[in-house]
Scaffold this motif. Structure first.
Motif, PDB file in Angstrom:
ATOM      1  N   ASP A  66      52.634  36.198  90.066  1.00  0.00           N
ATOM      2  CA  ASP A  66      52.366  35.956  91.487  1.00  0.00           C
ATOM      3  C   ASP A  66      52.682  34.509  91.855  1.00  0.00           C
ATOM      4  O   ASP A  66      53.206  34.232  92.935  1.00  0.00           O
ATOM      5  CB  ASP A  66      50.908  36.270  91.811  1.00  0.00           C
ATOM      6  N   GLU A  92      50.039  29.093  77.686  1.00  0.00           N
ATOM      7  CA  GLU A  92      50.646  30.411  77.461  1.00  0.00           C
ATOM      8  C   GLU A  92      52.154  30.426  77.686  1.00  0.00           C
ATOM      9  O   GLU A  92      52.864  31.244  77.100  1.00  0.00           O
ATOM     10  CB  GLU A  92      49.979  31.433  78.393  1.00  0.00           C
ATOM     11  N   PRO A  96      46.744  31.592  90.611  1.00  0.00           N
ATOM     12  CA  PRO A  96      47.081  33.025  90.505  1.00  0.00           C
ATOM     13  C   PRO A  96      47.655  33.396  89.133  1.00  0.00           C
ATOM     14  O   PRO A  96      47.908  32.531  88.281  1.00  0.00           O
ATOM     15  CB  PRO A  96      48.147  33.180  91.592  1.00  0.00           C
ATOM     16  N   GLU A  97      47.876  34.687  88.950  1.00  0.00           N
ATOM     17  CA  GLU A  97      48.608  35.152  87.775  1.00  0.00           C
ATOM     18  C   GLU A  97      50.017  34.565  87.796  1.00  0.00           C
ATOM     19  O   GLU A  97      50.572  34.283  88.871  1.00  0.00           O
ATOM     20  CB  GLU A  97      48.688  36.683  87.772  1.00  0.00           C
ATOM     21  N   THR A  98      50.602  34.388  86.624  1.00  0.00           N
ATOM     22  CA  THR A  98      51.881  33.685  86.536  1.00  0.00           C
ATOM     23  C   THR A  98      52.964  34.357  87.370  1.00  0.00           C
ATOM     24  O   THR A  98      53.725  33.692  88.074  1.00  0.00           O
ATOM     25  CB  THR A  98      52.332  33.578  85.070  1.00  0.00           C
ATOM     26  N   CYS A 137      47.391  28.603  81.665  1.00  0.00           N
ATOM     27  CA  CYS A 137      48.786  28.975  81.949  1.00  0.00           C
ATOM     28  C   CYS A 137      49.745  28.055  81.210  1.00  0.00           C
ATOM     29  O   CYS A 137      50.737  28.508  80.616  1.00  0.00           O
ATOM     30  CB  CYS A 137      49.031  28.922  83.451  1.00  0.00           C
ATOM     31  N   THR A 168      42.033  27.347  84.648  1.00  0.00           N
ATOM     32  CA  THR A 168      42.963  28.478  84.609  1.00  0.00           C
ATOM     33  C   THR A 168      44.405  27.987  84.549  1.00  0.00           C
ATOM     34  O   THR A 168      45.252  28.568  83.850  1.00  0.00           O
ATOM     35  CB  THR A 168      42.773  29.366  85.848  1.00  0.00           C
TER      36      THR A 168
END
Length: 512
Positions: A51, A169, A47-49, A166, A162
């Protein structure tokens, strides 16, 4: 205290089993988390960080020690900064920034980009390469590599790409400097993925940073017992209730005693002289920290022994420093500060000298993390402190009077040794018993107050000592009288410390 664990990229919750076995006597509930796309959650997308952090927070138990490895350690740091469930953080092989940013040591950005590309195009081959990088430099490299490869999944989800993005980033550099909870950061001296040089950047108030020798990216797998010892030592320092007093109370007590201290500090002066006698005969430190310098008696001895050295006198009580400035103006600088939060640069001190001051510190891992941080690569420390059994006669006598706390609590020798070893300090220790004798109880208590060492505990009895209590105390103490008078025993611990060679060589390499 509960425990929650978050694994790293390319792994799953199984990676923690060796460490959990070594930590079986620590903590309550254990929550071993699989990240989305890994282990039992292999079918889930990454998921997005934001979330992801919300999902992880929902899985954490209250009042938990949060452990994270590599990517899991970076996510754990984010949770430690935002979740009210995290009591303390332990990160293992987790950098503030996995990729090199500005002057922060990390993996080269181009190398990381190539690794990400290879993972998306040739995942099985790239994961095998990753296992080699994790094991590289470790003293248990062959066995570790076998363990890592045996745990690789049969198929690798696309979501791992993905997750890698993360990892690249995440930027926790600023966050690590202001975590609201205590932290222990464990790095491997030969880690091929997280440079050990990052240790210098990760030091912050309330944080301990330990570089383990002879291991790479997986110390929890190759040296689980050693990691468990570090964590036990860290856990022992966590509970604020273990500190039975406020540092502000200590500062006030010694500040009030500044004028009367020297007239009563006979034992303190004798121990100070004995401690200095343990200094190396051929030593010539350029800069000395007199830690807990008090009225300056130790600084005066240090000046005579090392006339060319720069001496920094540091004490928690400004009044003590003021007295030393007026009566013994031998130091080059005077600093009012707490020993557990030294306002000094890394590696700037050749000799830390501390006599009868650190028994007021109860967060020993943090204390020695600070001492090790300020020591130069070849630096040493000489410390004298007190152990349980000190003033045992007074404590025993008070127990016949009431249940209040009347004698300051002293930590056992094992706690001191463990905190030193956990912070990569070589230790030589010696214990000495000294017994003073007094004509009566009033004289003993008056002397304790004169040196600021009277009872400042949270549980101390308040108000004036009544005649009835004094009479009962005196009767109990009199039963311990000897021909020399009323005994007052002091158990003195001497510590001679040096930075471990592997760590000092690492620091030299990092700075060069």
């Amino acid at each position: 205290m509960n425990i929650a664990l978050i694994h790293g990229w390319g792994s799953d919750a199984r990676c923690w089993q060796p460490l959990l076995q070594a930590l079986e006597d620590v903590g309550g509930q254990v929550i071993n988390i699989d990240l989305p796309g890994f282990g039992a959650r292999a079918a889930e997308p990454w998921p997005e960080t934001g979330d992801l952090l919300a999902q992880l927070d929902a899985q954490l138990p209250d009042d938990c020690l949060l452990l994270g490895w590599s990517l899991g350690g970076m996510l754990a740091a984010r949770l430690a900064a935002t979740s009210g469930k995290v009591r303390a953080l332990v990160s293992i092989a987790a950098n503030g920034s996995f990729v090199n940013r500005d002057d922060w040591p990390g993996m080269d950005a181009d190398v990381f980009a190539e690794f990400c590309r290879a993972q998306c195009e040739m995942p099985e081959k790239n994961l095998s390469r990753f296992a080699g990088l994790q094991a590289r430099g470790d003293g248990q490299m062959r066995g570790l590599l076998k363990t890592l490869k045996s745990s690789q999944p049969a198929s690798i989800p696309q979501s791992w790409c993905t997750a890698l993005a993360c990892l690249g980033e995440l930027d926790n550099r600023a966050l690590l400097q202001q975590l609201p909870v205590p932290a222990l950061h464990i790095l491997g001296s030969k880690d091929a993925l997280v440079p050990a040089a990052a240790a210098k950047k990760m030091h912050a108030p309330g944080a301990q940073v330990t570089v383990m020798g002879d291991c790479g990216h997986c110390p929890h797998l190759s040296q689980p017992e050693a990691v468990a010892r570090l964590i036990r030592s860290f856990v022992s320092s966590l509970d604020a209730a273990t500190a039975p007093l406020e540092k502000s109370s200590v500062a006030r007590a010694f500040g009030r005693a500044a004028q009367s201290y020297d007239a009563a500090a006979h034992l303190q002066r004798a121990v100070c002289r004995g401690l200095l006698g343990r200094a190396a005969e051929n030593g010539a430190p350029k800069r000395i920290l007199d830690l807990g310098s008090g009225t300056g008696y130790g600084s005066e001895l240090l000046r005579k022994r090392f006339p060319e050295a720069e001496i920094i006198a540091l004490d928690i009580a400004p009044q003590m420093l003021g007295y030393a400035r007026e009566q013994r103006p031998v130091a080059d600088g005077y600093v009012a500060a707490d020993a557990e939060q030294l306002p000094l640069a890394d590696g700037c001190i050749d000799l830390v000298f501390s006599s009868f001051a650190l028994q007021w510190c109860y967060q020993l891992p943090q204390l020695f993390a600070e001492i090790r941080r300020v020591l130069a690569p070849a630096g040493n420390a000489l410390i004298s402190t007190l152990l349980p059994g000190t003033l045992q006669e007074l404590e025993t006598s008070w127990r016949t009077v009431d249940d209040a706390v009347h004698v300051n609590r002293f930590l056992p020798e094992g706690d001191w040794r463990s905190a030193c070893v956990g912070n990569q300090l070589e230790v030589r220790a010696a214990v000495e018993q000294r017994v003073l004798h007094f004509n009566d109880v009033r004289t003993l208590m008056r002397e304790l107050k004169s040196i600021g060492a009277h009872n400042v505990n949270h549980g101390a009895g308040k108000g004036l000592l009544s005649r009835a209590k004094l009479r009962k105390l005196t009767e109990a103490y009199e039963r311990q009288r000897t021909d020399a008078g009323l005994p007052a025993t002091y158990q003195v611990l001497y510590l001679e410390l040096a930075r471990r060679r592997a760590v000092s060589e690492l620091d030299a390499a990092a700075s060069g």
